[in-house]
Design an enzyme around this catalytic site. Structure first.
Site, PDB file in Angstrom:
ATOM      1  N   ASP A 283       7.408  -1.340  -9.685  1.00 44.97           N
ATOM      2  CA  ASP A 283       6.885  -1.706  -8.378  1.00 44.97           C
ATOM      3  C   ASP A 283       7.371  -0.643  -7.373  1.00 44.97           C
ATOM      4  O   ASP A 283       8.112   0.271  -7.728  1.00 44.97           O
ATOM      5  CB  ASP A 283       7.325  -3.133  -7.984  1.00 44.97           C
ATOM      6  CG  ASP A 283       6.371  -3.733  -6.942  1.00 44.97           C
ATOM      7  OD1 ASP A 283       5.588  -2.972  -6.339  1.00 44.97           O
ATOM      8  OD2 ASP A 283       6.406  -4.961  -6.711  1.00 44.97           O
TER       9      ASP A 283
HETATM   10  C1  BGC Z   1       4.132  -5.026  -4.217  1.00 47.75           C
HETATM   11  C2  BGC Z   1       3.122  -4.854  -5.319  1.00 47.75           C
HETATM   12  C3  BGC Z   1       2.086  -3.830  -4.943  1.00 47.75           C
HETATM   13  C4  BGC Z   1       2.799  -2.535  -4.574  1.00 47.75           C
HETATM   14  C5  BGC Z   1       1.843  -1.400  -4.229  1.00 47.75           C
HETATM   15  C6  BGC Z   1       4.669  -3.716  -3.723  1.00 47.75           C
HETATM   16  O1  BGC Z   1       5.466  -3.883  -2.597  1.00 47.75           O
HETATM   17  O2  BGC Z   1       5.178  -5.841  -4.675  1.00 47.75           O
HETATM   18  O3  BGC Z   1       2.526  -6.077  -5.606  1.00 47.75           O
HETATM   19  O4  BGC Z   1       1.182  -3.646  -5.984  1.00 47.75           O
HETATM   20  O5  BGC Z   1       3.650  -2.780  -3.468  1.00 47.75           O
HETATM   21  O6  BGC Z   1       1.190  -1.582  -3.056  1.00 47.75           O
END
Ligand code: BGC
Length: 756
Positions: A283
């Site tokens: 993530d």
């Molecule tokens: C979130 C994810 C997301 C990623 C990219 C993160 O902060 O937890 O769900 O896909 O950002 O935007």
């Protein structure tokens, strides 16, 4: 023939050395890998964002163009539009040594530009074909805009409405969650990833992110393996079984090890036990965050993540900046980097990017495929099916199309909160506010609108939710002036429709709340409206279950609409005026108060179960509250009524591999045609680990004309009787099972059978 055979054996040998199976080996990818330097391989593991989406961490990538030219980038996100995507691919194809195309990712959580309801809302439809078709529509729009890789479905089970991201998932139940995960993966990916109208899906967030302690985002998770396997892991596994192309690790730790660096999770469970063949992405900066978790410096945590089986590092560039050093120091092997790189190149191959890097850069598509009338109509239909009728006082709903309506409330004529959280690709200004929708559907209705109250009067709170733009707009008038205007305006009306609840960013990422009721400013408005003595309908917006015990006891009707998306107002009007009879059912229990959390239908009996509706000392209950939720899992009313009878379990005794066929008769006994979600719950009476009081194990959404009767068949398969025992073996154990069938998780009609 012999030459071919020899080449094949050489390839097989190479694959064996690199520990891959022949099934994964793609000659084109192998040939490319043979040409790559260590730096170029590490470059493929790097995912960057030049900004443009929602930056959910503190970092936005720098010098992206230069890095692409130098072969230091495997994928981008936050870039969209066929021209821009073409430009990005051109930089890679024309300027980098090996001309490897880029993955182009995005968060398409509930529709691309045609935003449909938040996932918790869509789940409430219990309509798997609808959910699959919604994902398919999102894929068609997104790919028309250059995206080939989606960071969805989010399948985290959550039983804690304080957690803002409960809005992004399917609720509390692993059985329903698994069905939805499957439908979404199928919808996004179709049967052929190289089709330019499908995109690669990402199951996230592996794992258990929905169980963060105290509902506080990014917090720790600590859970027994038995609970994990039985209650939280099934939807991720279902996505894997459906062929999901990639998986994203979560921010939380599991057994003390952050998911992003957790070898048990990524390698043993996901890859070895579940047979996942795709690639795993971190993530947003979750590799770097392992340092804050307390696991060492960037080099150490990057090495740990790679060794755990992580393939791609989102934004943090820990892989890019430290892996080479770690190879030199013997902390990671080049082979591990090659394996990760192979997985990413394989994904690019599956997407057809090596055949044509511009496959998703067709400039004629956006106009044909995005925000079409057909898509908006579909979004409207999805929204109507997501609404849950929580209460219909004196059957006030549906309203007559020529009614005199006082429309009140801070969300009644608002475009900024229709789409809901995590809709960065949607444009709030294209959404239909409730006022406009009511006028569209009932042009003869006499509607007068007043705002009546602010979403909240708390300026500090408003600032916190306004980070992505104005969601809470605090009026320059005093609350008293707004209220008296609303009351005056209601005087001539037959009925008051109050549109109230949460602003979009009250829920979502980093939007946890400790108090999940309707804000005080709006509570006051609702009370004053009820005191007029006129019938009041609350149209309730929220990204989570709310605690609405106070409002429930008032003589009001309540239609829960979540955040309905771009067609919000039209869809709400369709339901309010009865063009669509509501059929949504809650997929997460609504607590009476925050103190009951976590609350869910499949809780354990305990050794001292509480009596129903009565306090008893030394039983598992509360001094100050009932133990049941305000609205149970599976709950939702209709304008009509359904009567269940004749529950039949075909065989009273079955062996381990036999199916159980169950049938039940459902009659529409009310005055409207309507849909019902027939739900089947199972109780395992005796087993080696404590069973839940009941668990959802089947459902069917049916349509019944007024007066019509249908016999509905449901089947329990061998796996539905199984659970993970304390040795984590998936087994069923002999003994009595009780089947409950009805319209929510409190269904009382039951029948039994025995497993030999
Ligand atoms: C979130 C994810 C997301 C990623 C990219 C993160 O902060 O937890 O769900 O896909 O950002 O935007």
């Amino acid at each position: 023939m012999t030459i071919k055979k020899n080449i094949f054996s050489i390839l097989l040998l190479t694959f064996a050395v690199f520990n891959i199976t022949a099934q994964e080996a793609i000659p084109e990818v192998e040939a490319l890998l043979n040409k790559m330097t260590l730096d170029e391989k590490i470059g493929q593991l790097n995912l960057l964002t030049p900004g443009g989406g929602i930056a959910t961490g503190s970092v936005v990538s720098k010098n992206v163009e230069l890095k692409i030219k130098e072969g230091q980038v495997g994928g981008l996100f936050g870039v969209s539009g066929p021209e821009k995507v073409r430009q990005a691919q051109e930089i890679a194809i024309k300027n980098s040594r090996l001309k490897i195309p880029l993955l182009i990712g995005s968060d398409i959580i509930h529709g691309y530009k045609t935003t449909y309801p938040i996932p918790l809302g869509v789940a409430s439809s219990w309509n798997m074909e609808l959910i699959e078709s919604a994902a398919k529509m999102a894929a068609k729009e997104a790919t028309a805009d250059g995206i080939n890789w989606n960071f969805s479905p989010m399948v985290d089970i959550s039983r804690d409405a304080r957690w803002g991201r409960i809005s992004e998932g399917s609720g509390e139940d692993p059985y329903l969650g698994s069905a939805i995960a499957t439908a979404m993966v199928k919808g996004y990916q179709g049967n052929d990833l190289s089709n330019s109208q499908t995109m690669m899906a990402t199951v996230k967030h592996l794992a258990l992110y929905g169980a963060v302690e105290a509902g506080r985002d990014y917090n720790s998770v600590d859970m027994s393996k038995v609970k994990m396997y039985n209650q939280y892991l099934p939807p991720y596994q279902a996505a894997v079984d459906a062929g999901v192309g990639s998986a994203m690790t979560s921010f939380n730790d599991i057994d003390g090890i952050p998911a992003t660096g957790n070898k048990w999770l990524i390698t043993d469970l996901l890859r070895k036990q579940w047979g996942f063949k795709g690639f795993v992405v971190s993530d947003y900066t979750s590799v770097n965050e392992m340092t804050a978790h307390g696991l060492g410096d960037l080099q150490a945590v990057s090495a740990q993540a790679l060794n755990a089986g992580l393939d791609m590092d989102m934004v943090g560039e820990g892989f890019l900046t430290t892996l080479k050093k770690s190879v030199k120091e013997g902390k990671v092997t080049e082979e591990a980097i090659t394996i990760a790189c192979r997985r990413i190149l394989t994904a690019k191959h599956q997407l057809g990017l090596f055949d044509d890097p511009y496959r998703y850069s067709d400039t004629s598509r956006p106009e044909k495929d995005i925000l079409t009338t057909e898509n908006r109509e579909a979004a409207r239909k999805i929204a109507t099916q997501s609404f849950v009728l929580l209460k219909n006082e004196n059957n006030v709903l549906p309203l007559k199309k020529d009614a005199k309506i006082a429309l009140v409330g801070p969300l009644a004529n608002d475009k900024n909160n229709m789409l809901g959280t995590w809709a960065p690709t949607g444009d709030p200004q294209l959404s239909i506010p409730v006022l406009e929708g009511l006028k569209n559907v009932a042009p003869k209705a006499r509607i007068s609108y007043t705002k009546g109250a602010n979403i909240t009067n708390d300026g500090e709170f408003a600032k916190r939710v306004n980070v992505f733009g104005l969601r809470v707009d605090i009026d320059t008038r005093t609350p008293e002036a707004m209220l008296s205007e609303a009351l005056q305006n209601s005087e001539n009306a037959d009925i008051i429709v109050a549109v109230v609840g949460e602003a979009s960013e009250f829920a979502g990422e980093a939007a946890s709340r400790t108090e999940i009721s309707i804000p005080p400013s709006q509570k006051k408005l609702i009370k004053a409206l009820v005191e007029t003595g006129k019938p009041v309908v609350l149209v309730l917006f929220s990204g989570r279950p709310l605690t609405i015990s106070d409002e429930f006891t008032l003589p009001v009707s309540i239609l829960q609409v979540w955040n309905p998306g771009v067609e919000a107002g039209n869809a709400i009007a369709d339901v309010i005026f009865g063009d669509y009879n509501p059929s949504g059912k809650l997929t997460a229990s609504w607590p009476r108060n925050v103190g009951q959390i976590p609350i869910y239908h499949s809780m354990k009996n305990t050794g001292r179960p509480a009596p129903t509706n009565r306090f008893e000392k030394f039983k598992s209950n509360y001094l100050d509250s009932e133990i049941s939720p305000l609205f149970p899992f599976g709950y939702g009313l209709s304008y009509t009524t359904f009567e269940y009878s004749d529950l039949v379990v075909e065989k009273k005794k079955i062996t381990q591999d036999e199916l159980v066929n169950i049938s039940v008769t459902v009659k529409n006994t009310g005055d409207y045609d309507g849909e019902e979600v027939v739900q089947l719950y199972l109780k395992d009476e005796v087993r080696s680990i404590t069973p839940p009081v009941r668990e959802l194990k089947g459902f069917k959404k049916i349509f019944l004309k007024k007066g019509e009767t249908k016999t509905v068949s449901l089947t329990l398969y061998a796996n539905d009787l199984k659970f993970y025992n304390s040795n984590l073996q998936f087994v069923s154990e002999p003994g009595k099972f009780v089947v409950f069938v009805g319209s929510d998780s409190t269904a009382e009609m039951s029948a039994e059978f025995e497993l030999e």
